[in-house]
Design a protein around this motif. Structure first.
Motif, PDB file in Angstrom:
ATOM      1  N   PRO A 235       0.830  -1.207   0.000  1.00 55.21           N
ATOM      2  CA  PRO A 235       0.000   0.000   0.000  1.00 55.21           C
ATOM      3  C   PRO A 235       0.865   1.257   0.000  1.00 55.21           C
ATOM      4  O   PRO A 235       1.995   1.233   0.474  1.00 55.21           O
ATOM      5  CB  PRO A 235      -0.778  -0.101   1.320  1.00 55.21           C
ATOM      6  N   THR A 236       0.326   2.339  -0.534  1.00 58.01           N
ATOM      7  CA  THR A 236       1.042   3.612  -0.525  1.00 58.01           C
ATOM      8  C   THR A 236       0.195   4.687   0.133  1.00 58.01           C
ATOM      9  O   THR A 236      -0.947   4.915  -0.258  1.00 58.01           O
ATOM     10  CB  THR A 236       1.380   4.059  -1.955  1.00 58.01           C
ATOM     11  N   ALA A 237       0.795   5.319   1.160  1.00 52.05           N
ATOM     12  CA  ALA A 237       0.180   6.494   1.787  1.00 52.05           C
ATOM     13  C   ALA A 237       1.154   7.643   1.611  1.00 52.05           C
ATOM     14  O   ALA A 237       1.171   8.315   0.585  1.00 52.05           O
ATOM     15  CB  ALA A 237      -0.136   6.215   3.243  1.00 52.05           C
ATOM     16  N   GLY A 238       2.043   7.846   2.612  1.00 50.63           N
ATOM     17  CA  GLY A 238       3.059   8.892   2.488  1.00 50.63           C
ATOM     18  C   GLY A 238       4.210   8.474   1.590  1.00 50.63           C
ATOM     19  O   GLY A 238       5.051   9.289   1.213  1.00 50.63           O
ATOM     20  N   GLY A 239       4.269   7.186   1.272  1.00 50.73           N
ATOM     21  CA  GLY A 239       5.294   6.713   0.351  1.00 50.73           C
ATOM     22  C   GLY A 239       6.553   6.210   1.029  1.00 50.73           C
ATOM     23  O   GLY A 239       7.630   6.209   0.437  1.00 50.73           O
ATOM     24  N   THR A 240       6.428   5.791   2.271  1.00 51.80           N
ATOM     25  CA  THR A 240       7.596   5.250   2.970  1.00 51.80           C
ATOM     26  C   THR A 240       7.837   3.788   2.623  1.00 51.80           C
ATOM     27  O   THR A 240       8.912   3.410   2.157  1.00 51.80           O
ATOM     28  CB  THR A 240       7.414   5.369   4.500  1.00 51.80           C
ATOM     29  N   ILE A 241       6.835   2.948   2.865  1.00 51.26           N
ATOM     30  CA  ILE A 241       7.123   1.508   2.904  1.00 51.26           C
ATOM     31  C   ILE A 241       7.517   0.948   1.530  1.00 51.26           C
ATOM     32  O   ILE A 241       8.439   0.146   1.434  1.00 51.26           O
ATOM     33  CB  ILE A 241       5.959   0.713   3.566  1.00 51.26           C
ATOM     34  N   LEU A 242       6.866   1.391   0.479  1.00 51.85           N
ATOM     35  CA  LEU A 242       7.163   0.762  -0.825  1.00 51.85           C
ATOM     36  C   LEU A 242       8.612   0.975  -1.274  1.00 51.85           C
ATOM     37  O   LEU A 242       9.328   0.002  -1.542  1.00 51.85           O
ATOM     38  CB  LEU A 242       6.154   1.212  -1.894  1.00 51.85           C
ATOM     39  N   LYS A 297      -8.818   5.254   5.502  1.00 51.98           N
ATOM     40  CA  LYS A 297      -8.293   6.505   6.069  1.00 51.98           C
ATOM     41  C   LYS A 297      -6.801   6.432   6.369  1.00 51.98           C
ATOM     42  O   LYS A 297      -6.094   7.424   6.246  1.00 51.98           O
ATOM     43  CB  LYS A 297      -9.054   6.847   7.350  1.00 51.98           C
ATOM     44  N   SER A 298      -6.316   5.246   6.753  1.00 49.54           N
ATOM     45  CA  SER A 298      -4.904   5.175   7.161  1.00 49.54           C
ATOM     46  C   SER A 298      -3.967   5.347   5.971  1.00 49.54           C
ATOM     47  O   SER A 298      -2.790   5.624   6.148  1.00 49.54           O
ATOM     48  CB  SER A 298      -4.614   3.864   7.884  1.00 49.54           C
ATOM     49  N   ILE A 299      -4.481   5.179   4.764  1.00 49.19           N
ATOM     50  CA  ILE A 299      -3.612   5.394   3.598  1.00 49.19           C
ATOM     51  C   ILE A 299      -4.106   6.552   2.732  1.00 49.19           C
ATOM     52  O   ILE A 299      -3.707   6.677   1.579  1.00 49.19           O
ATOM     53  CB  ILE A 299      -3.430   4.100   2.759  1.00 49.19           C
ATOM     54  N   ALA A 300      -4.948   7.414   3.310  1.00 46.72           N
ATOM     55  CA  ALA A 300      -5.493   8.533   2.532  1.00 46.72           C
ATOM     56  C   ALA A 300      -4.613   9.761   2.676  1.00 46.72           C
ATOM     57  O   ALA A 300      -4.866  10.639   3.499  1.00 46.72           O
ATOM     58  CB  ALA A 300      -6.916   8.822   2.991  1.00 46.72           C
ATOM     59  N   ILE A 301      -3.560   9.826   1.930  1.00 51.52           N
ATOM     60  CA  ILE A 301      -2.668  10.984   1.962  1.00 51.52           C
ATOM     61  C   ILE A 301      -2.667  11.615   0.579  1.00 51.52           C
ATOM     62  O   ILE A 301      -2.226  11.001  -0.398  1.00 51.52           O
ATOM     63  CB  ILE A 301      -1.255  10.568   2.414  1.00 51.52           C
ATOM     64  N   GLY A 302      -3.196  12.839   0.520  1.00 51.93           N
ATOM     65  CA  GLY A 302      -3.453  13.495  -0.768  1.00 51.93           C
ATOM     66  C   GLY A 302      -2.203  13.969  -1.485  1.00 51.93           C
ATOM     67  O   GLY A 302      -2.169  14.032  -2.711  1.00 51.93           O
ATOM     68  N   ASN A 303      -1.175  14.342  -0.719  1.00 53.28           N
ATOM     69  CA  ASN A 303       0.077  14.799  -1.330  1.00 53.28           C
ATOM     70  C   ASN A 303       1.257  14.159  -0.594  1.00 53.28           C
ATOM     71  O   ASN A 303       1.866  14.758   0.278  1.00 53.28           O
ATOM     72  CB  ASN A 303       0.163  16.328  -1.282  1.00 53.28           C
ATOM     73  N   PRO A 304       1.552  12.912  -0.933  1.00 52.99           N
ATOM     74  CA  PRO A 304       2.530  12.142  -0.164  1.00 52.99           C
ATOM     75  C   PRO A 304       3.947  12.684  -0.278  1.00 52.99           C
ATOM     76  O   PRO A 304       4.407  13.034  -1.361  1.00 52.99           O
ATOM     77  CB  PRO A 304       2.451  10.738  -0.784  1.00 52.99           C
ATOM     78  N   ALA A 305       4.629  12.725   0.875  1.00 52.17           N
ATOM     79  CA  ALA A 305       5.992  13.259   0.935  1.00 52.17           C
ATOM     80  C   ALA A 305       6.913  12.524  -0.040  1.00 52.17           C
ATOM     81  O   ALA A 305       7.718  13.142  -0.728  1.00 52.17           O
ATOM     82  CB  ALA A 305       6.523  13.135   2.359  1.00 52.17           C
ATOM     83  N   ASP A 306       6.803  11.210  -0.081  1.00 52.97           N
ATOM     84  CA  ASP A 306       7.739  10.419  -0.880  1.00 52.97           C
ATOM     85  C   ASP A 306       7.069   9.711  -2.054  1.00 52.97           C
ATOM     86  O   ASP A 306       7.550   8.666  -2.522  1.00 52.97           O
ATOM     87  CB  ASP A 306       8.467   9.409   0.019  1.00 52.97           C
ATOM     88  N   GLY A 307       5.977  10.292  -2.537  1.00 52.15           N
ATOM     89  CA  GLY A 307       5.264   9.696  -3.666  1.00 52.15           C
ATOM     90  C   GLY A 307       6.151   9.521  -4.894  1.00 52.15           C
ATOM     91  O   GLY A 307       6.082   8.509  -5.599  1.00 52.15           O
ATOM     92  N   TYR A 308       7.001  10.506  -5.128  1.00 53.63           N
ATOM     93  CA  TYR A 308       7.910  10.446  -6.278  1.00 53.63           C
ATOM     94  C   TYR A 308       8.786   9.194  -6.224  1.00 53.63           C
ATOM     95  O   TYR A 308       9.015   8.528  -7.244  1.00 53.63           O
ATOM     96  CB  TYR A 308       8.775  11.716  -6.279  1.00 53.63           C
TER      97      TYR A 308
END
Ligand SMILES: Cc1ncc(COP(=O)(O)O)c(C=O)c1O
Ligand SMILES: [Zn+2]
Lengths: 421, 79
Positions: A235-242, A297-308
């Motif tokens: 899953p991707t929220a802020g983009g940390t785990i992936l 909700k736990s993965i609802a981040i509209g502009n993730p810090a590390d999405g790139y």
């Protein structure tokens, strides 16, 4: 013995000493921990790691701490469940669930990143830890801070449900609810972090915090018998785990713990908040922020810090991204519970549903190994599935009433059913 | 004096507006662009604003009123 050599900007390459610092002074790029991989390669082996206690610190050479770990001694090393009944349902040969719904002590993958961040906070001499969070992160920071005896501040929006406030409040942090629209609350949180120089686990300690997520990937490889999965849905929220799981796999290859092999990584998001998946589908690496509208909700981040970096890691691995509707997410939660006896929150329903979709699309072949990431626990979000659970049938305390009900249900007699299987 | 760092996200139409020039004329802030990426969809500008705290707040509010998304460089920190 530590193999950390410093911090480095992911964009311009500028180097920094180890400190509570997360963005480059020059280009605003994120900072990342650097290691001496040759040293690590000489120091670790499968045998040394396997002989250690079953917690996330068994990979400590690849984690950014200098001293003995002081927190998270029971976090990590969660089950990798061979999911045969779910595999049959999805029509695939080899399927696993990496189950962080039972991570200690707060039942989500966040206990990994927080264990590392708080150990680092203690090393750097902080007496106060903090975060801005609506759920899992706040739970984890509050619990670990309590055990470490640190002061803890939690910042939340003022419209958060009662249940979520209690899940952190029980550990007695100072909780501050902020009114205003999301962007204002978000901006204030970073200003507080800037001004009060505490250890904000996901802000100034972010380079260390995110490294903790690698342990999810290390464990998957070890539990597969020191092999990488051919496909992994995350899953991707802020983009940390992936990106950190992708990095974990690369590091394991670099230090000689696993053989290099293709491992495709897929980002899973809810359709109501899919900025990263949308960008992947557009074949762009610019993320267009969205306003979240999903039960996940736990993965609802509209502009993730590390999405790139999610996009880059997915691309590099040869993977893809998919999103699913809220109905599909709920169906995913039910499917996992019904087939594997695991109750996950909507983040896990999302990865299950996205895996199903990717298999149906033919993007994930049916005869290769697949790992589904389950990163959170369903008992925290019962409201998401409550409407779909049938009400129990009420009968008086009389055997004949149960007999009548049982016959009316048209069930076969018990003796015909496999009682032992 | 304080320094705050932001990402401004512009939609396609807004990219043509000289918002950064205007904000520096309207408010007593020093603007310093640290990076920018533009696609056919959106534009993202990394901007540093230097000034008194409350003047920066007013400047940010004004930029947001122009329909541009203003976020700290950490983007969403509420996880
Ligand atoms: C249950 C759960 N799963 C997954 C994530 C994914 O987060 P990220 O992409 O920020 O690592 C989160 C984080 O917010 C979470 O709470
Ligand atoms: Zn830089």
């Amino acid at each position: 013995m530590s193999f950390v050599t410093g911090l480095k900007c992911r964009e311009c390459g500028e180097s920094y000493e180890i400190a509570a610092l997360n963005v480059c002074e020059y280009c605003f790029g994120p900072l990342e921990v650097q290691y001496d991989y040759a040293g690590i390669k000489a120091a670790v082996s499968r045998e040394t790691i396997e002989a250690r206690p079953q917690n996330l610190w068994r990979y400590r050479e690849l984690l950014p701490i200098e001293t003995e770990p002081r927190i998270g001694l029971y976090s990590g090393y969660t089950p990798l469940v061979k999911a045969e009944r779910l595999a049959a349902e999805l029509g695939v040969d080899e399927l696993y669930v990496k189950d962080d719904s039972v991570n200690h002590p707060t039942f989500s993958y966040k206990d990994r990143v927080v264990s590392v961040a708080i150990t680092k906070a203690i090393e750097l001499g902080f007496d106060t830890v903090s975060c801005a969070s609506t759920g899992n992160l706040a739970n984890s920071v509050s619990a670990h801070a309590a055990r470490a005896g640190l002061r803890c501040f939690i910042f939340i929006p003022d419209n958060l449900e009662q249940g979520k406030v209690i899940g952190s409040g029980i550990y007695k942090p100072t909780t501050v609810a902020i009114s205003g629209n999301y962007d204002d609350v978000n901006r204030l949180c970073t200003e507080i972090a800037d001004k009060y120089k505490w250890a904000f686990v996901n802000i100034n300690l972010r380079p260390f915090y995110t490294e903790g997520a690698k342990t999810y990937g290390f464990e998957v490889a070890e539990q597969l018998g020191w092999k990488l999965p051919q496909h992994m849905v995350i899953p991707t929220a802020g983009g940390t785990i992936l990106p950190k799981v992708a990095k974990a796999f690369e590091e394991l290859i670099d230090v000689g713990l696993v053989d290099a092999a293709p491992s495709r990584i897929y980002s899973a998001q809810a359709g109501g908040c899919a900025p990263v998946v949308n960008a992947i589908h557009r074949k762009s690496d610019l993320i267009e922020p969205v306003k979240p509208n999903t039960i996940a909700k736990s993965i609802a981040i509209g502009n993730p810090a590390d999405g790139y970096y999610v996009i880059k890691a997915v691309e590099k691995s040869g993977g893809w991204g998919e999103s699913v509707t809220d109905d599909e997410i709920i169906a995913g939660i039910h499917l996992l519970a019904r087939t594997e006896g695991i109750f996950t929150e909507p983040a896990g329903g999302t990865t299950v549903a996205v895996t199903k979709k990717l298999i149906e699309q033919g993007r994930i072949p049916r005869d290769e190994s697949i790992v589904i990431s389950v990163t959170g626990n369903g008992y925290k979000t019962i409201e998401a599935v409550a409407p779909g659970i049938p009400k129990p049938q009420v009968i008086p305390a009389k055997l004949s009433d149960f007999d009548a009900l049982y016959e009316a249900a048209g069930e076969p007699p018990l003796s015909d059913k496999a009682v032992n299987g | 004096m304080a320094i705050h760092r932001f990402y401004l996200t512009y939609s396609q139409e807004q990219i043509k507006e000289p918002v950064i020039y205007q904000v520096a004329r309207k408010y007593d802030v020093i603007t310093n662009i640290r990076g920018a990426s533009i696609s056919d969809h959106i534009g993202i500008v990394a901007l540093e604003l230097e000034g008194e705290e409350d003047v920066i707040d007013e400047a940010v509010a004004w930029i947001a009123e122009q329909g541009i998304k203003v976020e700290p460089i950490q983007k969403n920190v509420i996880e």
